[in-house]
Design a protein around this motif. Sequence first.
Motif, short mmCIF file in Angstrom:
data_model
loop_
_atom_site.label_atom_id
_atom_site.label_comp_id
_atom_site.label_asym_id
_atom_site.label_seq_id
_atom_site.Cartn_x
_atom_site.Cartn_y
_atom_site.Cartn_z
N ASP A 3 59.05 8.97 69.03
CA ASP A 3 58.68 10.14 68.23
C ASP A 3 57.66 9.74 67.17
N PHE A 4 57.00 10.74 66.59
CA PHE A 4 55.99 10.49 65.59
C PHE A 4 56.46 10.92 64.21
N ARG A 5 57.75 10.87 63.99
CA ARG A 5 58.34 11.26 62.72
C ARG A 5 58.03 10.20 61.67
N VAL A 32 54.32 1.28 59.27
CA VAL A 32 52.94 1.62 58.96
C VAL A 32 52.94 2.79 57.97
N ALA A 33 52.23 2.61 56.86
CA ALA A 33 52.18 3.66 55.84
C ALA A 33 51.39 4.87 56.35
N VAL A 34 51.87 6.06 55.99
CA VAL A 34 51.18 7.31 56.32
C VAL A 34 50.35 7.70 55.11
N ASP A 35 49.10 8.00 55.32
CA ASP A 35 48.20 8.36 54.21
C ASP A 35 48.55 9.71 53.61
N GLY A 36 48.42 9.79 52.30
CA GLY A 36 48.54 11.05 51.59
C GLY A 36 49.95 11.56 51.37
N GLY A 37 50.91 10.72 51.48
CA GLY A 37 52.28 11.19 51.29
C GLY A 37 52.76 11.04 49.87
N ASP A 38 53.45 12.06 49.36
CA ASP A 38 54.08 11.96 48.07
C ASP A 38 55.44 12.63 48.18
N ARG A 41 55.45 7.79 52.73
CA ARG A 41 56.16 7.87 54.00
C ARG A 41 55.63 6.81 54.96
N TRP A 42 56.49 6.41 55.90
CA TRP A 42 56.14 5.39 56.87
C TRP A 42 56.52 5.84 58.27
N THR A 43 55.82 5.30 59.28
CA THR A 43 56.21 5.51 60.67
C THR A 43 56.55 4.15 61.28
#
Length: 59
Positions: A3-5, A32-38, A41-43
């Motif tokens: 999944d891509f959660r 892997v860090a997800v850009d723009g999360g506040d 968030r990571w996947t």
Amino acid sequence: MTDFRSYTAEERASFVAPACEMCGQHRHVRWVAVDGGDPPRWTPRDAGCSNEACTGYRS
């Protein structure tokens, strides 16, 4: 890990890695860090089996 959660820091701390289909041991997870999360968030990304004797092992 198909999944891509994305996961928060609390969810990441309690994440249970999936078992290897060939030998049953846990698989390594690379976060892997997800850009723009506040909040941030990571996947999870599969980094191979943790068993060196398994054909699914990756160093």
